[in-house]
Design a protein around this motif. Structure first.
Motif, PDB file in Angstrom:
ATOM      1  N   PRO A  90       0.812  -1.217   0.000  1.00 54.83           N
ATOM      2  CA  PRO A  90       0.000   0.000   0.000  1.00 54.83           C
ATOM      3  C   PRO A  90       0.844   1.266   0.000  1.00 54.83           C
ATOM      4  O   PRO A  90       1.920   1.308   0.591  1.00 54.83           O
ATOM      5  CB  PRO A  90      -0.820  -0.112   1.289  1.00 54.83           C
ATOM      6  N   LEU A  91       0.336   2.297  -0.668  1.00 56.60           N
ATOM      7  CA  LEU A  91       0.953   3.621  -0.631  1.00 56.60           C
ATOM      8  C   LEU A  91       0.594   4.259   0.703  1.00 56.60           C
ATOM      9  O   LEU A  91      -0.541   4.123   1.188  1.00 56.60           O
ATOM     10  CB  LEU A  91       0.447   4.487  -1.777  1.00 56.60           C
ATOM     11  N   THR A  92       1.556   4.967   1.305  1.00 56.80           N
ATOM     12  CA  THR A  92       1.308   5.593   2.601  1.00 56.80           C
ATOM     13  C   THR A  92       1.700   7.063   2.565  1.00 56.80           C
ATOM     14  O   THR A  92       2.467   7.505   1.719  1.00 56.80           O
ATOM     15  CB  THR A  92       2.107   4.882   3.717  1.00 56.80           C
ATOM     16  N   THR A  93       1.190   7.791   3.536  1.00 56.82           N
ATOM     17  CA  THR A  93       1.547   9.195   3.712  1.00 56.82           C
ATOM     18  C   THR A  93       2.811   9.269   4.566  1.00 56.82           C
ATOM     19  O   THR A  93       3.315   8.243   5.040  1.00 56.82           O
ATOM     20  CB  THR A  93       0.408   9.963   4.403  1.00 56.82           C
ATOM     21  N   GLY A  94       3.297  10.479   4.792  1.00 61.43           N
ATOM     22  CA  GLY A  94       4.488  10.666   5.606  1.00 61.43           C
ATOM     23  C   GLY A  94       4.347  10.134   7.022  1.00 61.43           C
ATOM     24  O   GLY A  94       5.321   9.705   7.636  1.00 61.43           O
ATOM     25  N   ASP A  95       3.129  10.127   7.562  1.00 59.14           N
ATOM     26  CA  ASP A  95       2.937   9.627   8.930  1.00 59.14           C
ATOM     27  C   ASP A  95       2.585   8.140   8.964  1.00 59.14           C
ATOM     28  O   ASP A  95       2.286   7.597  10.025  1.00 59.14           O
ATOM     29  CB  ASP A  95       1.873  10.447   9.659  1.00 59.14           C
ATOM     30  N   GLY A  96       2.611   7.475   7.793  1.00 59.78           N
ATOM     31  CA  GLY A  96       2.364   6.032   7.748  1.00 59.78           C
ATOM     32  C   GLY A  96       0.920   5.640   7.489  1.00 59.78           C
ATOM     33  O   GLY A  96       0.599   4.454   7.441  1.00 59.78           O
ATOM     34  N   SER A  97       0.026   6.618   7.328  1.00 54.94           N
ATOM     35  CA  SER A  97      -1.375   6.303   7.028  1.00 54.94           C
ATOM     36  C   SER A  97      -1.486   5.761   5.614  1.00 54.94           C
ATOM     37  O   SER A  97      -0.827   6.252   4.695  1.00 54.94           O
ATOM     38  CB  SER A  97      -2.246   7.557   7.142  1.00 54.94           C
ATOM     39  N   ILE A  98      -2.321   4.758   5.431  1.00 53.32           N
ATOM     40  CA  ILE A  98      -2.507   4.139   4.115  1.00 53.32           C
ATOM     41  C   ILE A  98      -3.435   5.000   3.270  1.00 53.32           C
ATOM     42  O   ILE A  98      -4.514   5.401   3.724  1.00 53.32           O
ATOM     43  CB  ILE A  98      -3.058   2.706   4.260  1.00 53.32           C
ATOM     44  N   LEU A  99      -3.005   5.293   2.046  1.00 54.24           N
ATOM     45  CA  LEU A  99      -3.824   6.057   1.108  1.00 54.24           C
ATOM     46  C   LEU A  99      -4.882   5.135   0.501  1.00 54.24           C
ATOM     47  O   LEU A  99      -4.598   3.980   0.175  1.00 54.24           O
ATOM     48  CB  LEU A  99      -2.956   6.650   0.000  1.00 54.24           C
ATOM     49  N   ASN A 101      -8.613   4.858  -2.147  1.00 50.80           N
ATOM     50  CA  ASN A 101      -9.396   5.484  -3.212  1.00 50.80           C
ATOM     51  C   ASN A 101     -10.744   5.925  -2.648  1.00 50.80           C
ATOM     52  O   ASN A 101     -10.989   5.814  -1.438  1.00 50.80           O
ATOM     53  CB  ASN A 101      -9.538   4.546  -4.419  1.00 50.80           C
ATOM     54  N   ALA A 102     -11.641   6.403  -3.510  1.00 47.92           N
ATOM     55  CA  ALA A 102     -12.943   6.905  -3.074  1.00 47.92           C
ATOM     56  C   ALA A 102     -13.787   5.829  -2.396  1.00 47.92           C
ATOM     57  O   ALA A 102     -14.650   6.139  -1.565  1.00 47.92           O
ATOM     58  CB  ALA A 102     -13.699   7.494  -4.261  1.00 47.92           C
ATOM     59  N   ASP A 103     -13.529   4.549  -2.711  1.00 49.69           N
ATOM     60  CA  ASP A 103     -14.290   3.457  -2.108  1.00 49.69           C
ATOM     61  C   ASP A 103     -13.644   2.940  -0.821  1.00 49.69           C
ATOM     62  O   ASP A 103     -14.119   1.964  -0.238  1.00 49.69           O
ATOM     63  CB  ASP A 103     -14.423   2.293  -3.099  1.00 49.69           C
ATOM     64  N   GLY A 104     -12.545   3.569  -0.401  1.00 49.52           N
ATOM     65  CA  GLY A 104     -11.877   3.147   0.827  1.00 49.52           C
ATOM     66  C   GLY A 104     -10.897   1.999   0.654  1.00 49.52           C
ATOM     67  O   GLY A 104     -10.344   1.501   1.625  1.00 49.52           O
ATOM     68  N   GLU A 105     -10.667   1.590  -0.596  1.00 46.20           N
ATOM     69  CA  GLU A 105      -9.709   0.504  -0.848  1.00 46.20           C
ATOM     70  C   GLU A 105      -8.307   1.083  -0.919  1.00 46.20           C
ATOM     71  O   GLU A 105      -8.098   2.160  -1.475  1.00 46.20           O
ATOM     72  CB  GLU A 105     -10.053  -0.199  -2.163  1.00 46.20           C
ATOM     73  N   PRO A 106      -7.318   0.377  -0.359  1.00 47.02           N
ATOM     74  CA  PRO A 106      -5.948   0.923  -0.370  1.00 47.02           C
ATOM     75  C   PRO A 106      -5.393   1.040  -1.789  1.00 47.02           C
ATOM     76  O   PRO A 106      -5.660   0.206  -2.649  1.00 47.02           O
ATOM     77  CB  PRO A 106      -5.145  -0.098   0.441  1.00 47.02           C
ATOM     78  N   LEU A 107      -4.624   2.097  -2.008  1.00 43.06           N
ATOM     79  CA  LEU A 107      -3.911   2.263  -3.274  1.00 43.06           C
ATOM     80  C   LEU A 107      -2.617   1.464  -3.173  1.00 43.06           C
ATOM     81  O   LEU A 107      -1.850   1.628  -2.213  1.00 43.06           O
ATOM     82  CB  LEU A 107      -3.603   3.742  -3.527  1.00 43.06           C
ATOM     83  N   LEU A 108      -2.384   0.596  -4.145  1.00 40.58           N
ATOM     84  CA  LEU A 108      -1.220  -0.289  -4.106  1.00 40.58           C
ATOM     85  C   LEU A 108      -0.160   0.154  -5.102  1.00 40.58           C
ATOM     86  O   LEU A 108      -0.471   0.633  -6.190  1.00 40.58           O
ATOM     87  CB  LEU A 108      -1.644  -1.729  -4.402  1.00 40.58           C
ATOM     88  N   GLN A 109       1.089  -0.038  -4.715  1.00 45.38           N
ATOM     89  CA  GLN A 109       2.208   0.291  -5.593  1.00 45.38           C
ATOM     90  C   GLN A 109       2.318  -0.741  -6.708  1.00 45.38           C
ATOM     91  O   GLN A 109       2.034  -1.923  -6.507  1.00 45.38           O
ATOM     92  CB  GLN A 109       3.517   0.291  -4.806  1.00 45.38           C
TER      93      GLN A 109
END
Length: 143
Positions: A90-99, A101-109
């Motif tokens: 999963p893609l994460t933000t600087g604080d480690g939160s998982i990014l 999509n609009a449906d709440g599914e994680p964005l994967l690298q």
């Protein structure tokens, strides 16, 4: 002609106990009469050695042999393989939160390596028992 990819019929992840990646070595060092060695950049396109292995049944062994011997001409051609560390994570933000999509599914690298089999080091096949095989290989990750 397009580059080939690691076959979908084979495991997409290497065995954890066989995975060994070495960093790039693009530095040349010259010993001095005294003090530390003098270093300089030898190349900006150094390759990364990688050791890996997968476990397959006999059908998977046959598929690997066809890929290596016929499609890659005994390992002489380049091909794409999944980045074993990052692809599918999963893609994460600087604080480690998982990014998500609009449906709440994680964005994967999506990450892949351009590789080739190490010249002079053909794959090794080990029969584990009956229909189970381990294929060990050395790859070079290109920059």
């Amino acid at each position: 002609m397009a580059l080939l990819s690691w076959p979908a019929e084979l495991p997409q992840r290497m065995l954890v106990d066989a995975y060994n990646r070495t960093g790039r070595d693009g530095v040349e060092a010259t010993d001095m009469k005294a003090g530390p060695p003098k270093t300089r950049l030898r190349t900006s396109s150094a390759v990364e050695p990688l050791q890996g292995a997968v476990e397959v049944r006999t059908a998977g062994l046959a598929r690997f042999r066809r890929f290596y011997n016929e499609e890659l001409k005994f390992g002489s051609k380049l091909f794409w393989i999944r980045d074993q560390a990052f692809d599918g994570q999963p893609l994460t933000t600087g604080d480690g939160s998982i990014l998500t999509n609009a449906d709440g599914e994680p964005l994967l690298q999506s990450a892949h390596w351009l590789v080739m089999f190490t010249p002079g080091s053909p794959p090794r096949e080990t029969n584990l028992r009956g229909d189970e095989w381990r294929i060990s290989f050395n790859l070079i990750i290109l920059p």
